[in-house]
Enzyme design. Structure first.
Site, PDB file in Angstrom:
ATOM      1  N   GLN A 222      10.773   1.783   7.903  1.00 51.29           N
ATOM      2  CA  GLN A 222       9.609   1.098   7.274  1.00 51.29           C
ATOM      3  C   GLN A 222       9.886   1.347   5.586  1.00 51.29           C
ATOM      4  O   GLN A 222       9.194   0.871   4.892  1.00 51.29           O
ATOM      5  CB  GLN A 222       8.191   1.722   7.519  1.00 51.29           C
ATOM      6  CG  GLN A 222       7.777   1.387   8.838  1.00 51.29           C
ATOM      7  CD  GLN A 222       6.642   1.941   9.302  1.00 51.29           C
ATOM      8  OE1 GLN A 222       6.352   2.689  10.191  1.00 51.29           O
ATOM      9  NE2 GLN A 222       5.421   1.646   8.563  1.00 51.29           N
ATOM     10  N   ARG A 372      -1.248   3.565  11.281  1.00 52.07           N
ATOM     11  CA  ARG A 372      -2.028   2.411  10.529  1.00 52.07           C
ATOM     12  C   ARG A 372      -3.135   3.001   9.786  1.00 52.07           C
ATOM     13  O   ARG A 372      -4.364   2.403  10.065  1.00 52.07           O
ATOM     14  CB  ARG A 372      -2.574   1.402  11.877  1.00 52.07           C
ATOM     15  CG  ARG A 372      -2.637   0.210  11.236  1.00 52.07           C
ATOM     16  CD  ARG A 372      -2.840  -0.793  12.331  1.00 52.07           C
ATOM     17  NE  ARG A 372      -3.134  -2.286  11.707  1.00 52.07           N
ATOM     18  CZ  ARG A 372      -3.114  -3.449  12.145  1.00 52.07           C
ATOM     19  NH1 ARG A 372      -2.843  -3.402  13.495  1.00 52.07           N
ATOM     20  NH2 ARG A 372      -2.968  -4.692  11.546  1.00 52.07           N
ATOM     21  N   CYS A 373      -2.839   3.638   8.920  1.00 49.54           N
ATOM     22  CA  CYS A 373      -3.801   4.480   8.127  1.00 49.54           C
ATOM     23  C   CYS A 373      -3.317   5.035   6.846  1.00 49.54           C
ATOM     24  O   CYS A 373      -2.097   5.345   6.633  1.00 49.54           O
ATOM     25  CB  CYS A 373      -4.240   5.507   8.850  1.00 49.54           C
ATOM     26  SG  CYS A 373      -4.871   6.924   8.233  1.00 49.54           S
ATOM     27  N   GLU A 742      -4.766  -1.890   7.393  1.00 46.43           N
ATOM     28  CA  GLU A 742      -5.163  -0.918   8.120  1.00 46.43           C
ATOM     29  C   GLU A 742      -6.862  -0.635   8.332  1.00 46.43           C
ATOM     30  O   GLU A 742      -7.325   0.004   9.148  1.00 46.43           O
ATOM     31  CB  GLU A 742      -4.727   0.404   8.012  1.00 46.43           C
ATOM     32  CG  GLU A 742      -5.272   0.982   6.671  1.00 46.43           C
ATOM     33  CD  GLU A 742      -4.274   1.899   5.987  1.00 46.43           C
ATOM     34  OE1 GLU A 742      -3.195   1.726   5.889  1.00 46.43           O
ATOM     35  OE2 GLU A 742      -4.920   2.655   4.960  1.00 46.43           O
TER      36      GLU A 742
END
Ligand code: CDP
Length: 788
Positions: A222, A372-373, A742
């Site tokens: 990523q 996802r945070c 998110e």
């Protein structure tokens, strides 16, 4: 506001495609595992069955006797090059391959290099490792007890298993507020270890050209630029200089934070490619991914709230034990050992707050990734939204009214929280009102009261969360010292066609679409003439990558700023072409025209052509701009979710009857993509609330090491999500946009748990830890004498 280009584009992630070398061009559905190079070798990894053990011997003779097995790489091999340890993102040390002992079950022990995948797997089975088991520390509370075995024997002078102690807030003021409070509540909340389950596991292909000294790595990352810098810092001493390293992220099948860290497999593949001079592929399988890659959450929280009798919240106090596994490999900005956990005052106006977090080593895989945070915001939101609900019930106030009474009011923004964050904008009451209206809150409460009379169990749960996304700003945010900004570089060719490159890296979020929309909007160039590229360190400008919903707040802003630089130059060229002064020109998307004489106009395409053919004397040729955007602040999206559950008294099963999600991410670039982000995020919030957990037995054996036991929700378990939105633009973002990736994952679990506890409160249930399995609910009911 929705940007004008939206409807033509739709929600597909890869609207802008490029047809070139299919090996590494994104948007073509080409993944790392699709890459096949001539003479490629395959790497497979031997993993430890023990959670803590000394390695007595590694016998590779049987593996090496298998035709096609070329080598077995061990810690001793890497130690010759001082590559057997590597730094983590939190400046701790992590083993690439062990030379002395293993620290968790499924840890990498050795790597087999073979001419094909199957032979590599056979080689792994043939490597014989002699272990001598050591005492295992699984429980983080026990890990801190005096006399607990000290796990990090590699750290000279280390006498315990504490990683860090971190505090923020005014302790004295908070303690005072608790002493003076009319009502206090306290709860132990465990947020279990969970794991990212993206469709594609991690992997790479590493290729080293011995003549040029060039290393190319196609990998599922990523954050390609940061990874390149880390590779150069770790392996500079063996000759891998940064300009000779090219990291390419082809299409990635989901990341969710799990593809930010550098895993040993990547490093071993690179080492093997450099040692052999042949391309090497490493692709982990699903169970390796689940058992050994970085985990998320694992916070043991004790939270307290203080309030006045009328329901005014006064103070928040939290103590947390953060189980990090055997090394602190959390993916947090350097300055924040517990990430952004201190956003835990949430949407509420507290006068005082104090938070303490202790990081602890145990015999488990490392991690602490932002699943996802935004760096522990999920843990923060879960805690505050649970506690607010408990306090409301304790005070016998309606949880919605209690929230509204304590919300930070719209006129208070920008608002500085008791723990030091400056919230950019918000209107929490509007989002909650809309959610209540949409779900028919008052009617549901009436229904609940009637059902309770009949002994039926129905609950309504609210979560009015505040997010914090978009790291930088660089004055506070860095990763391993690299400041957290992000970038966009625009090149417009003479015929008006655009290549725009970004430092972020989509994993399916649709950047190719939304970035093209921003450029089209800002420059007035059709999206079909704009090609968006990310993920290649040789071509894209430096950036910190995509995670924690930072792309729109940073690179999205950079796209607007770089476009505006282009427009500034275009204005000068237009003035030259139209023989007018710059001040007399007006812009409408796609052209400059002379004020009052709209027929005297030059299109952006004409102007761009002139930038190469007929530009003013003294001006440089070309139409290019770059922005390295350092946001002045984070963005604070928010939302209100309401969940209605019915509980089956016979089985303990929780049925989500309705779930309304109202989100606010400021101005939206692409409504369909945002809707998709919310739907996916809600399902990822449902998952830990009801299904997912990773736990270990006393010997450190993982209990959910495959999808037989690690329960991912499927379409069958997923309810119909009802979504809506309010719009409170960010005052500092050039487009007024906030991140959204998110929000739903962060906000959803508390709404579900609050609904379950709301259904059971009258029976004396105050809290149930996630995942709320039917078994937990059933036991809860039976313990209180409730039967079918
Ligand atoms: O960093 P990441 O891309 O995961 O998160 P994000 O910035 O929240 O964006 C997720 C997707 O939603 C991207 O394609 C954004 O461009 C899009 N988005 C949008 O259309 N409007 C917003 N206000 C925020 C995000």
């Amino acid at each position: 506001m929705t940007l004008r280009t939206s409807p033509e584009i739709g929600g597909m992630g890869h609207a802008v495609k490029r047809k070139e070398d299919p090996r590494f061009i994104r948007g073509q559905g080409t993944y790392v595992d699709d890459i096949e190079l001539p003479g490629m070798l395959y790497l497979d990894i031997v993993r430890s069955p023990y959670a803590h053990a000394t390695i007595k011997n590694i016998d590779t003779s049987k593996a090496l006797a298998i035709p096609g097995v070329l080598d077995v790489i061990t810690g001793a091999t890497l130690a010759q090059y001082n590559l057997h340890w590597m730094p983590t993102l939190m400046s701790d040390m992590q083993m690439v391959l062990p030379v002395e002992k293993v620290m968790y079950q499924a840890q990498e022990v050795a790597a087999v290099l073979a001419t094909d995948r199957y032979t590599a797997a056979d080689g792994v089975a043939a490597v014989e490792v002699a272990y001598e088991p050591l005492p295992v520390v699984v429980d983080p509370f026990k890990a801190l007890e005096p006399g607990a075995p000290v796990l990090r024997t590699d750290k000279p002078g280390k006498t315990d298993n504490r990683i860090f102690h971190w505090e923020v807030g005014d302790k004295a003021a908070t303690d005072r507020a608790f002493r003076d409070a009319a009502v206090t509540v306290k709860e132990d909340i465990y947020i279990p270890r969970i794991h990212v389950c993206s469709i594609e596991t991690c992997g790479c292909v590493a290729q080293f050209d011995r003549v040029s000294g060039q290393l190319t790595v196609w990998m599922t990352t990523q954050a390609p630029h940061a990874i390149r810098t880390v590779f150069a810092l770790v392996a500079g001493h063996v000759g891998l200089a940064e300009h000779k390293i090219r990291i390419i992220s082809p299409d990635i099948g989901g990341g969710f934070g799990g593809k930010v860290p550098v895993y040993p497999g990547y490093v071993i593949a690179v080492a093997a490619a450099v040692l052999t001079g042949k391309p090497v592929k490493w692709i982990e399988d699903r169970m390796e991914n689940l058992q050994a890659d970085s985990f998320a959450r694992d916070y043991h929280i004790t939270a307290e709230l203080a309030a006045q009798r009328d329901g005014t919240l006064t103070a928040l106090r939290i103590k947390t034990l953060a189980d990090h596994g055997y090394t602190d490999a959390a993916a947090n900005p350097s300055k924040f050992p517990a990430g952004l956990f201190h956003i835990c005052t949430g949407s509420y106006d507290f006068r005082a707050a104090h938070v303490e977090v202790d990081g602890v080593y145990t015999n488990k895989p490392p991690g602490g990734i932002a699943y996802r945070c935004s760096f522990r915001v999920t843990e923060a939101v879960h805690t505050i939204e649970r506690m607010v609900d408990i306090m409301a019930h304790e005070l016998q106030m309606d949880p919605a009214e209690f929230r509204k009474k304590n919300f930070i009011q719209p006129e208070r923004f920008p608002y500085t929280s008791a723990l030091g964050w400056e919230y950019d904008s918000g209107n929490y009451g509007a989002a909650l009102d809309l959610a209540m209206h949409k779900i028919g809150y008052a009617e549901l409460r009436r229904e609940q009261a009637e059902k309770r009379q009949r002994g039926e169990l129905m609950g309504i749960g609210i979560s009015s969360f505040t997010e914090i996304v978009g790291a930088g700003p660089s004055k506070h945010f860095d990763i391993l010292g690299i400041k957290m900004f992000d970038s966009c570089e625009i090149r417009i060719h003479p015929t008006g066609k655009v290549i725009a490159r970004f430092g972020t890296n989509s994993q399916g979020q649709g950047h190719e679409t939304t970035y093209a929309q921003i450029l089209a909007e800002e420059l007035g160039i059709p999206v079909a003439d704009i090609q968006v590229e990310e993920g290649d360190t040789d071509t894209a400008p430096y950036g910190l990558g995509t995670y924690a919903s930072r792309s729109t707040p940073t690179a999205g802003a950079a796209a607007a700023i770089a476009s505006r630089k282009i427009r500034d130059k275009a204005r000068k060229i237009a003035a030259h072409l139209l023989e007018a002064s710059e001040e007399d020109l007006e812009w409408e998307p796609g052209k400059f025209f002379v004020k009052g004489s709209p027929e005297r106009a030059k299109t952006i395409q004409e102007i761009t052509f002139a930038a190469y053919t007929n530009y003013p004397q003294g001006m440089e040729a070309g139409m290019e701009a770059v922005s390295y955007y350092d946001p002045p602040n984070l963005t604070f999206p928010f939302g209100s979710y309401i969940c209605v559950v019915d509980i089956d008294k016979g089985t303990g099963e929780v049925k989500i009857r309705r779930f309304v999600a109202v989100d606010d991410c400021g101005n939206i670039i692409n409504p369909m993509i945002v809707e998709g982000q919310i739907h996916g995020g809600l399902t990822m919030g449902l998952a830990p609330a009801l299904f997912e957990e990773i736990s270990y037995d006393a010997q450190g054996n993982i209990q959910q090491g495959s999808f037989m036991d690690y329960l991912l929700p499927t379409a069958m378990e997923t309810p119909n999500w009802e979504t809506d939105k309010t719009c409170t633009p960010s005052p500092h973002h050039p487009l007024g946009a906030k991140g959204i990736g998110e929000s739903a994952t962060v906000g959803a679990p508390a709404a579900i748990v609050n609904a379950v506890v709301d259904a059971l409160w009258h029976l004396g249930v105050r809290h149930i830890d996630i995942p709320i399995t039917p078994q937990k609910v059933w036991q809860c009911l039976r313990a209180r004498g409730v039967t079918d």
